[in-house]
Design a protein around this motif. Structure first.
Motif, short mmCIF file in Angstrom:
data_model
loop_
_atom_site.label_atom_id
_atom_site.label_comp_id
_atom_site.label_asym_id
_atom_site.label_seq_id
_atom_site.Cartn_x
_atom_site.Cartn_y
_atom_site.Cartn_z
N GLU A 20 54.32 37.63 26.43
CA GLU A 20 53.35 37.32 27.52
C GLU A 20 53.70 38.52 28.43
O GLU A 20 52.89 39.31 29.35
N LEU A 46 52.73 41.85 27.38
CA LEU A 46 51.03 41.81 27.54
C LEU A 46 50.60 42.08 29.02
O LEU A 46 49.65 42.64 29.39
N VAL A 47 51.41 41.35 30.02
CA VAL A 47 51.15 41.71 31.57
C VAL A 47 51.32 43.21 31.62
O VAL A 47 50.76 44.02 32.45
N HIS A 106 48.66 45.06 30.82
CA HIS A 106 47.32 44.78 31.47
C HIS A 106 46.11 45.62 31.65
O HIS A 106 44.96 45.59 31.32
N ARG A 129 43.74 37.99 30.18
CA ARG A 129 44.49 38.85 31.03
C ARG A 129 44.46 38.12 32.76
O ARG A 129 45.37 38.50 33.21
N ARG A 183 47.13 35.63 32.83
CA ARG A 183 48.52 36.14 32.70
C ARG A 183 48.77 36.80 34.18
O ARG A 183 49.93 36.76 34.55
N MET A 213 53.08 46.60 37.38
CA MET A 213 52.27 46.70 36.14
C MET A 213 50.81 47.10 36.08
O MET A 213 50.24 46.96 35.04
N ILE A 273 48.55 45.64 38.22
CA ILE A 273 47.69 44.49 38.57
C ILE A 273 47.34 44.55 40.10
O ILE A 273 48.25 44.56 40.83
N TYR A 297 51.70 28.63 28.99
CA TYR A 297 52.16 28.75 30.47
C TYR A 297 52.57 27.92 31.21
O TYR A 297 52.49 27.64 32.52
#
Lengths: 252, 332
Positions: free
Chosen positions: A97, A100-101, A104, B195, B198, B213, B215, B329
């Motif tokens: 995960e 995966l981030v 993003h 996503r 996450r 990253m 975001i 999670y």
């Protein structure tokens, strides 16, 4: 044109000048190491490049475009990716995960597609997951993909963090003390990973205290002391530099 | 310049961790379908109340458990949902089912408004107190805006109506509520496994690294609050339909603490936990009825025991039963 061009950059925190008119460049496929005593301004310089610290004056250009003044996520999206000194992993997420981030920006599913579980949203997710797994396998840590990052060993965490940063194939990678706390054999693995990445044309800016690692992997070494650049030369030349000795040992 | 660093192979040689097939989930609502055949009106009412607290808890959990921000404005979303539904039904004569979506949307709007301090960088206890104030501010509005809300005495809401059918007994309401609970669980689960979810978790664990990253953290904080408000707002409209009378006192600090207890007892960050927490906290007082006078005491002891022995909530009990029950999670 250099990949990254730091041009006369100054960063001040109140009255303290943490980075003082520093210039340096990193080319594609080049490993540039930044060394210096504690408090020399290395991490601040990194933060300036990644958008986590505002610069007072100067310019930072990435692929010829100014990136200073952009937000961290915008700089990341342009292809400048970094790792963190004290474990920047998401501890509650699994290694997979985490990667995966890292992906993003490449997982372009919209919120409606996600809520309705549309075929395209599912396909995007499946493809991203397959890619993330393959990346972990490639770095030989695929067997820990489904473990929470907080439960991994220090070395595994460091590699997951590098994989996460590399997931989007960025042209420039900033590594902040990647060798801290690594066992000797993990350091060797790290060196080979850095070499491999540079060999594939990725520019690498590296902060590191482990001098032998720096000397063996860097094409060029930049020495900072009290925020100023005191040397910028190939490793062998830096080793012999009088200014560098002074920075580390004091005035002799 | 950007050459491919690696060329991932088509298949991964590493075995994947086992997971329960997702369709198994549908057996739960299916098994619950015949419930009204076995329950009297009162017991059915208690079950319906559990179903009200399912969206209320999962919405709360998205912000405090998944996004990891101490935002205590869940009763604000709950109240907005209930009043939106009530006002639309009473003043405009709309049937209840038409008011559900507006209740959710008003909740989402309240969520967006409540996210403003967090977007300005307010965190931890400071965020807790500011969001608490937001809920109290809305309560002041319910009390003062008498022509619309009925003030302190509240307002009576007409019986819920779905496509022309009046849900005039608890068994009928049950099916509407079960559908809404399942929809909110499924949609929130999809959101969290994407996503978007996450990104929420990444922000909780390390906001700076999340931004690094790529975001845009602000956008995701806003989204988490809005989704929380949406889901809890739907819970509010269910509450209005269940109780039939809404008053400002139903959305006070005591209610907030109860909702907090549901999330904590269920398990922070766990969707399954939210559902289990709603079931336990709602039904517990019923089991304590044989001991009149000790209700509050027993209720308090129950919460203490759960938190003491299952610090990660009821979800961790399930996770200990079998690794397949570990939900995504959520880490024990």
């Amino acid at each position: 044109m250099a990949l990254l061009e730091i041009d006369n950059v100054t960063v001040r925190f109140g009255g303290l000048t943490a980075v003082d008119e520093v210039s340096l460049t990193v080319g594609a496929g080049e490993v540039c190491a930044v060394i210096g005593p504690n408090g020399a301004g290395k991490t601040t310089l990194f933060n300036a490049v990644s958008g986590n610290a505002a610069i007072g004056s100067g310019r930072i250009l990435f692929q010829g475009e100014p990136i200073h003044g952009l937000l961290p996520h915008q700089i990341s999206a342009k292809g400048v990716r970094r790792t963190f000194q004290n474990g920047g992993l998401f501890g509650d997420l699994t290694a997979l995960e985490n990667v995966l981030v890292g992906l993003h920006a490449r997982v372009e599913s919209g919120i409606l597609g996600v809520l309705l579980a549309s075929p395209s949203a599912r396909r995007i997710e499946t493809e991203a997951t397959a890619r993330a797994r393959a990346l972990l396998d490639l770095m030989e840590i695929g067997h820990v993909a489904d473990q929470p990052a907080a439960q991994l060993s220090g070395g595994q965490q460091r590699i997951v963090e590098i994989v996460r940063a590399l997931a989007t194939e960025p042209p420039l990678l900033l590594l902040d003390e990647p060798a801290v706390g690594l066992a000797p054999h993990m350091r060797e693995q790290l060196v080979s990973i850095i070499r491999r990445l540079a060999g594939q044309g990725i520019g690498i800016l590296l902060i590191e205290h482990a001098i032998e690692l720096v000397m063996s992997v860097a094409d060029r070494v930049v020495v900072l002391n009290y925020g100023k650049k005191v040397a910028d030369a190939p490793p062998a030349a830096v080793r012999a530099d009088k200014n560098v000795l002074e920075a580390y040992l004091g005035h002799v | 310049m950007a050459q491919p660093i690696v060329t991932p192979g088509p298949t991964s040689p590493t075995p994947r961790a086992p997971r329960l097939p997702r369709w198994l989930f549908w057996l739960i609502p299916l098994a619950l379908l015949p419930l009204p055949l076995y329950l009297d009106q009162y017991r059915q009412y208690v079950v319906n109340l559990i179903l009200v607290y399912v969206p209320v808890a999962i919405g709360f959990n998205v912000v405090i458990g998944n996004l990891g921000l101490l935002a205590f404005c869940n009763v604000a979303f709950f109240g907005i949902g209930a009043y939106t539904s009530g006002v639309l039904a009473l003043k405009l004569g709309l049937p209840w089912w038409v008011t559900i979506l507006p209740a959710g949307l008003m909740g989402a709007l309240a969520g967006a408004a409540a996210s403003v301090p967090a977007l300005r960088g307010v965190r931890l206890f400071y965020l807790a107190i500011m969001t608490l104030a937001f809920g109290e501010l809305l309560r002041w509005v319910y009390i003062r805006w008498v022509p619309v809300t009925g003030g302190s005495f509240g307002m009576s809401v007409p019986p819920p109506n779905v496509f022309g059918w009046v849900l005039d007994n608890e068994g009928h309401k049950y099916y509407a509520f079960l559908a809404l609970a399942v929809i909110t669980v499924v949609l929130t689960d999809r959101l969290l496994r994407s996503r978007f979810g996450r990104a929420f978790m990444a922000i909780k664990d390390n906001e700076q690294a999340a931004a690094a990253m790529g975001i845009p953290t602000d956008r995701y904080i806003l989204l988490a609050f809005a989704w929380s408000g949406f889901v809890v707002g739907i819970g509010g409209s269910m509450y209005a339909a269940l109780i039939g009378h809404i008053t400002p006192i139903a959305f006070d600090l005591t209610e907030l603490i109860l909702q907090f207890a549901v999330v904590m007892v269920g398990g922070l960050g766990s969707l399954t936990g939210s559902v289990l927490g709603a079931a336990l906290i709602t039904t517990a007082p019923e089991f304590f009825r044989p001991f009149p006078g000790f209700l509050e005491l027993l209720f308090g002891v129950l919460i203490v025991l759960v938190i003491l022995f299952l610090p990660r909530g009821l979800a961790s009990l399930l996770a200990r039963l079998h690794p397949l029950f570990v939900d995504r999670y959520y880490r024990d």
